[in-house]
Design an enzyme around this catalytic site. Sequence first.
Site, PDB file in Angstrom:
ATOM      1  N   ASP A  96       0.784  -1.253   0.000  1.00 36.38           N
ATOM      2  CA  ASP A  96       0.000   0.000   0.000  1.00 36.38           C
ATOM      3  C   ASP A  96       0.817   1.305   0.000  1.00 36.38           C
ATOM      4  O   ASP A  96       0.493   2.244   0.740  1.00 36.38           O
ATOM      5  CB  ASP A  96      -0.970   0.022   1.209  1.00 36.38           C
ATOM      6  CG  ASP A  96      -2.014  -1.100   1.148  1.00 36.38           C
ATOM      7  OD1 ASP A  96      -1.991  -1.892   0.199  1.00 36.38           O
ATOM      8  OD2 ASP A  96      -2.846  -1.181   2.078  1.00 36.38           O
ATOM      9  N   ASP A 144      -4.575  -0.749  -1.918  1.00 35.70           N
ATOM     10  CA  ASP A 144      -5.868  -0.606  -1.244  1.00 35.70           C
ATOM     11  C   ASP A 144      -6.815   0.043  -2.267  1.00 35.70           C
ATOM     12  O   ASP A 144      -6.460   1.042  -2.906  1.00 35.70           O
ATOM     13  CB  ASP A 144      -5.645   0.320  -0.033  1.00 35.70           C
ATOM     14  CG  ASP A 144      -6.566   0.029   1.138  1.00 35.70           C
ATOM     15  OD1 ASP A 144      -6.825  -1.147   1.434  1.00 35.70           O
ATOM     16  OD2 ASP A 144      -7.022   1.007   1.787  1.00 35.70           O
ATOM     17  N   HIS A 200     -10.867   0.834  -2.764  1.00 36.57           N
ATOM     18  CA  HIS A 200     -12.224   0.809  -2.205  1.00 36.57           C
ATOM     19  C   HIS A 200     -13.241   1.503  -3.115  1.00 36.57           C
ATOM     20  O   HIS A 200     -12.980   2.618  -3.588  1.00 36.57           O
ATOM     21  CB  HIS A 200     -12.267   1.534  -0.864  1.00 36.57           C
ATOM     22  CG  HIS A 200     -11.366   0.969   0.193  1.00 36.57           C
ATOM     23  ND1 HIS A 200     -11.369  -0.366   0.542  1.00 36.57           N
ATOM     24  CD2 HIS A 200     -10.433   1.557   1.001  1.00 36.57           C
ATOM     25  CE1 HIS A 200     -10.482  -0.557   1.515  1.00 36.57           C
ATOM     26  NE2 HIS A 200      -9.899   0.587   1.801  1.00 36.57           N
ATOM     27  N   HIS A 230     -17.575   2.850   0.740  1.00 33.10           N
ATOM     28  CA  HIS A 230     -17.106   1.603   1.369  1.00 33.10           C
ATOM     29  C   HIS A 230     -17.453   1.578   2.867  1.00 33.10           C
ATOM     30  O   HIS A 230     -17.438   2.619   3.531  1.00 33.10           O
ATOM     31  CB  HIS A 230     -15.590   1.474   1.175  1.00 33.10           C
ATOM     32  CG  HIS A 230     -15.054   0.133   1.548  1.00 33.10           C
ATOM     33  ND1 HIS A 230     -14.398  -0.107   2.735  1.00 33.10           N
ATOM     34  CD2 HIS A 230     -15.105  -1.051   0.898  1.00 33.10           C
ATOM     35  CE1 HIS A 230     -14.049  -1.386   2.788  1.00 33.10           C
ATOM     36  NE2 HIS A 230     -14.469  -1.983   1.687  1.00 33.10           N
ATOM     37  N   HIS A 236     -10.676   6.984   1.699  1.00 33.46           N
ATOM     38  CA  HIS A 236      -9.309   6.876   1.166  1.00 33.46           C
ATOM     39  C   HIS A 236      -9.273   5.824   0.073  1.00 33.46           C
ATOM     40  O   HIS A 236     -10.108   4.918   0.036  1.00 33.46           O
ATOM     41  CB  HIS A 236      -8.325   6.504   2.289  1.00 33.46           C
ATOM     42  CG  HIS A 236      -8.578   5.133   2.854  1.00 33.46           C
ATOM     43  ND1 HIS A 236      -9.570   4.898   3.791  1.00 33.46           N
ATOM     44  CD2 HIS A 236      -8.020   3.928   2.588  1.00 33.46           C
ATOM     45  CE1 HIS A 236      -9.583   3.609   4.079  1.00 33.46           C
ATOM     46  NE2 HIS A 236      -8.665   2.985   3.356  1.00 33.46           N
ATOM     47  N   LYS A 274      -7.091  -4.932  -3.105  1.00 34.56           N
ATOM     48  CA  LYS A 274      -7.854  -5.476  -1.974  1.00 34.56           C
ATOM     49  C   LYS A 274      -8.776  -4.411  -1.407  1.00 34.56           C
ATOM     50  O   LYS A 274      -8.490  -3.218  -1.530  1.00 34.56           O
ATOM     51  CB  LYS A 274      -6.887  -5.989  -0.899  1.00 34.56           C
ATOM     52  CG  LYS A 274      -5.969  -4.899  -0.389  1.00 34.56           C
ATOM     53  CD  LYS A 274      -4.942  -5.442   0.568  1.00 34.56           C
ATOM     54  CE  LYS A 274      -4.055  -4.363   1.109  1.00 34.56           C
ATOM     55  NZ  LYS A 274      -4.748  -3.326   1.885  1.00 34.56           N
ATOM     56  N   CYS A 291      -2.179  -2.809   7.601  1.00 32.08           N
ATOM     57  CA  CYS A 291      -2.082  -3.717   6.452  1.00 32.08           C
ATOM     58  C   CYS A 291      -0.804  -4.558   6.446  1.00 32.08           C
ATOM     59  O   CYS A 291      -0.825  -5.717   6.032  1.00 32.08           O
ATOM     60  CB  CYS A 291      -2.261  -2.933   5.162  1.00 32.08           C
ATOM     61  SG  CYS A 291      -3.969  -2.344   5.006  1.00 32.08           S
TER      62      CYS A 291
HETATM   63  C1  VGL Z   1      -4.687   0.672   5.650  1.00 29.73           C
HETATM   64  C2  VGL Z   1      -6.303   1.540   7.012  1.00 29.73           C
HETATM   65  C3  VGL Z   1      -7.237   1.439   6.014  1.00 29.73           C
HETATM   66  C4  VGL Z   1      -3.263   0.271   5.471  1.00 29.73           C
HETATM   67  C5  VGL Z   1      -5.624   0.546   4.635  1.00 29.73           C
HETATM   68  O1  VGL Z   1      -2.784   0.229   4.330  1.00 29.73           O
HETATM   69  O2  VGL Z   1      -2.593   0.005   6.509  1.00 29.73           O
HETATM   70  N1  VGL Z   1      -5.045   1.167   6.838  1.00 29.73           N
HETATM   71  N2  VGL Z   1      -6.896   0.942   4.828  1.00 29.73           N
HETATM   72 ZN    ZN Z   2      -8.357   0.963   3.273  1.00 32.87          ZN
END
Ligand code: VGL
Ligand code: ZN
Length: 202
Positions: free
Chosen positions: A13, A51, A53, A57, A86, A111, A156
């Site tokens: 990410d 990431d 979404h 979401h 996000h 994901k 993550c």
């Molecule tokens: C993440 C919060 C929400 C991450 C992703 O990449 O750690 N944290 N979505």
């Molecule tokens: Zn996320």
Amino acid sequence: MPAAQDTALLVIDVQNDFCPGGALAVAEGDQIITGINTLMDSFGCVILTQDWHPAGHSSFASSHPGKAAFELTEMPYGPQVLWPDHCTIGSQGAAFHPALRTDAAQMIVRKGFRAPIDSYSAFFENDHSTATGLHGYLQERGIRSLVLTGLATDFCVAYSALDAARLGYSVELRESLCRAIDLDGSLASAKSQMREAGVKIS
Ligand code: VGL
Ligand code: ZN
């Protein structure tokens, strides 16, 4: 020194929204990028996660009237932190940080694209049972060992490391190439869980 043939580098990410100026900025999130880019040259298998979404979401606080970002809620699959909007599909925030080398990536795992369920881990969504397909890919490539880097250490990256250890991979977290959100002690808790699961923190 090149990594062993059966070892993959997993870069979690490294997207605009998790870097300074982004919607869910992780402090110093951009400072790990140069080191990750260099490390890519030592691996025969490099995998990025993204990431990803849909708007509205269920992990977004904005989808829960009366709830604020960083509050906890209860989902059918268990407790879930609510986040600012996000990494919305196709947005600039969801794009990889422009400094991240994407040329070396052989696989990109997206994901979190199912609205009712979040997905921190590169292997399973937050119900711990819906698979992303990454385990099958790694098995077919003969990968048995993983080095993890990216954002965020305590969400993550940690979820990915814990799932990987549970699946039987040998797992190393390169801590200097990760940065954390650190919400109410989440970093300390993630590190102790990783250690307990046999993840090497280097
Ligand atoms: C993440 C919060 C929400 C991450 C992703 O990449 O750690 N944290 N979505
Ligand atoms: Zn996320």
